[in-house]
Design an enzyme around this catalytic site. Structure first.
Site, PDB file in Angstrom:
ATOM      1  N   GLY A   1     -18.293  -4.237  -0.179  1.00 42.35           N
ATOM      2  CA  GLY A   1     -18.260  -4.291  -1.643  1.00 42.35           C
ATOM      3  C   GLY A   1     -17.531  -3.125  -2.273  1.00 42.35           C
ATOM      4  O   GLY A   1     -17.981  -2.556  -3.265  1.00 42.35           O
ATOM      5  N   ARG A   2     -16.382  -2.748  -1.671  1.00 43.05           N
ATOM      6  CA  ARG A   2     -15.582  -1.603  -2.150  1.00 43.05           C
ATOM      7  C   ARG A   2     -16.427  -0.330  -2.215  1.00 43.05           C
ATOM      8  O   ARG A   2     -16.260   0.508  -3.109  1.00 43.05           O
ATOM      9  CB  ARG A   2     -14.937  -1.898  -3.498  1.00 43.05           C
ATOM     10  N   GLY A   3     -17.342  -0.209  -1.248  1.00 44.08           N
ATOM     11  CA  GLY A   3     -18.166   0.988  -1.140  1.00 44.08           C
ATOM     12  C   GLY A   3     -19.542   0.866  -1.761  1.00 44.08           C
ATOM     13  O   GLY A   3     -20.443   1.645  -1.454  1.00 44.08           O
ATOM     14  N   PHE A   4     -19.724  -0.115  -2.635  1.00 44.42           N
ATOM     15  CA  PHE A   4     -20.992  -0.201  -3.369  1.00 44.42           C
ATOM     16  C   PHE A   4     -22.176  -0.482  -2.449  1.00 44.42           C
ATOM     17  O   PHE A   4     -23.277   0.047  -2.640  1.00 44.42           O
ATOM     18  CB  PHE A   4     -20.909  -1.277  -4.458  1.00 44.42           C
ATOM     19  N   LEU A   5     -21.976  -1.309  -1.439  1.00 51.15           N
ATOM     20  CA  LEU A   5     -23.084  -1.709  -0.572  1.00 51.15           C
ATOM     21  C   LEU A   5     -23.520  -0.600   0.386  1.00 51.15           C
ATOM     22  O   LEU A   5     -24.523  -0.751   1.085  1.00 51.15           O
ATOM     23  CB  LEU A   5     -22.713  -2.970   0.217  1.00 51.15           C
TER      24      LEU A   5
ATOM     25  N   TYR B   1       0.828  -1.215   0.000  1.00 52.25           N
ATOM     26  CA  TYR B   1       0.000   0.000   0.000  1.00 52.25           C
ATOM     27  C   TYR B   1       0.858   1.259   0.000  1.00 52.25           C
ATOM     28  O   TYR B   1       0.340   2.367   0.083  1.00 52.25           O
ATOM     29  CB  TYR B   1      -0.943   0.030   1.205  1.00 52.25           C
TER      30      TYR B   1
ATOM     31  N   SER C   1     -12.914  -5.605   2.090  1.00 55.82           N
ATOM     32  CA  SER C   1     -14.002  -5.106   1.231  1.00 55.82           C
ATOM     33  C   SER C   1     -15.356  -5.649   1.679  1.00 55.82           C
ATOM     34  O   SER C   1     -16.149  -6.118   0.860  1.00 55.82           O
ATOM     35  CB  SER C   1     -13.746  -5.460  -0.240  1.00 55.82           C
TER      36      SER C   1
ATOM     37  N   HIS D   1       0.727 -11.864   1.420  1.00 60.16           N
ATOM     38  CA  HIS D   1      -0.296 -11.118   0.689  1.00 60.16           C
ATOM     39  C   HIS D   1      -0.961 -11.964  -0.401  1.00 60.16           C
ATOM     40  O   HIS D   1      -2.167 -11.860  -0.628  1.00 60.16           O
ATOM     41  CB  HIS D   1       0.327  -9.858   0.078  1.00 60.16           C
TER      42      HIS D   1
END
Length: 326
Positions: free
Chosen positions: A204-208, A57, A201, A122
């Site tokens: 959902g990487r922000g979608f939810l 990162y 996640s 990783h």
């Protein structure tokens, strides 16, 4: 916040952790240092004691976490990761013992600590026997530089082989209401072997959360631009999932994000999701998800409702997916 135990070696963490990747990597412009420190310390003040970073990162991510957590280092669990060539996620794997040791030394320095609480591989490296990787971590544990061994996105066979050499305390993989592949093979193996699970996640990487729609424009450097599931067409098709979550959330006087996190926490007592955010109000909202207690009937209703929907789009492009589940 309630605590949970990952693995059988005694690793105790807050039920929700904080995924720190997005503070400086993958999701567009990095937050400035002071903002990042403020958010990490707010998380601690609100009960989070489990923080996740990685060499891949960027140097700034580990350094940010190290500085932010320095005042209460002994009260928190810091997880970081090794396993990419030159620390670059797109360069391929490198889990040679000498690289693991080199990464450990650099992470210790950047995190301003004398021990890494949880050290993840990783991605499984097809060119290095997993037994050699586990053996190297075993040595680092004996030397007092690492406390617990973790793996990320590993398949069942690799988990078994590694665990036979050095007990694995936690597996980190993507898992959420809209990505449930771990249920097929991985979760049963973790339960059998007594290994904890850390879903990344989980929203959902922000979608939810409902904050992303078909008309959302991501920054040019946001890697969601490259994910099939986040094409405009697929976001439009998948909106019904968020609509469904919203209905359930309104019934529980909660938000869609909180229901998504509550659903994960209800799956197993040895699951500790690590949602990430760059916003204080989202952090507080997510932490509220740890107080959502769903009954088995609630979970069944959610599962039955989602079973009637079809999710559109792969989670990764083909070249990324090739490194998963090995």
């Amino acid at each position: 916040m309630e605590k949970r135990i990952l693995g059988t070696q005694g690793l105790e963490v807050s039920a929700l952790g904080l995924g720190c990747m997005g503070l400086s990597f993958a999701y567009g412009t990095a937050v400035d240092k002071e903002q990042g420190i403020k958010l990490i310390r707010e998380a601690y003040e609100q009960g989070i004691t489990f923080f996740d970073t990685a060499e891949a990162y960027g140097i700034a991510n580990e350094e940010l976490l190290g500085e932010a957590l320095a005042p209460f280092r002994k009260d928190v669990v810091i997880a970081t990761k090794f396993g990419f060539k030159g620390g670059q996620a797109f360069n391929g794997q490198d889990s040679r013992p000498e690289n693991i040791r080199a990464v450990a030394e650099e992470s210790l320095r950047r995190l301003k600590t004398d021990v890494i609480d949880l050290f993840y591989q990783h991605r499984v490296d097809q060119n290095v026997p997993i037994e050699d990787v586990a053996g190297t971590i075993k040595d680092l544990i004996q030397e007092g530089k690492v406390k617990y061994f973790g793996m990320s996105e590993a398949g069942a066979a690799s988990i078994r082989k590694a665990h036979a050499v050095q007990p694995v305390s936690a597996l980190q993989s993507e898992y959420s209401i809209w990505w449930r592949e771990p249920e097929l093979e991985v979760l049963p193996v973790l339960e059998e072997l007594g290994i904890g699970f850390v879903p990344f996640s989980p929203l959902g990487r922000g979608f939810l959360t409902g904050a992303i729609t078909e008309s959302t424009n991501f920054e040019a450097t946001d890697f969601r631009n490259n994910l099939p599931r986040f094409s405009e067409e697929n976001r439009k098709a998948n909106q019904k999932l968020v609509d469904l979550l919203s209905v359930i959330a309104s019934q529980k006087q909660a938000t869609p994000a909180q229901i998504a996190l509550g659903w994960l926490l209800a799956q197993k007592p040895w699951i500790a999701p690590i949602p990430g955010t760059t916003k204080s109000h989202r952090l507080t909202e997510n932490i509220g998800g740890a107080s959502i207690h769903l009954s088995s009937d609630d979970v069944k209703k959610i599962d039955d409702a989602f079973a009637q929907t079809t999710i559109k789009g792969d989670r990764y492009p083909a070249q990324f997916q090739q490194t998963v589940g090995k």
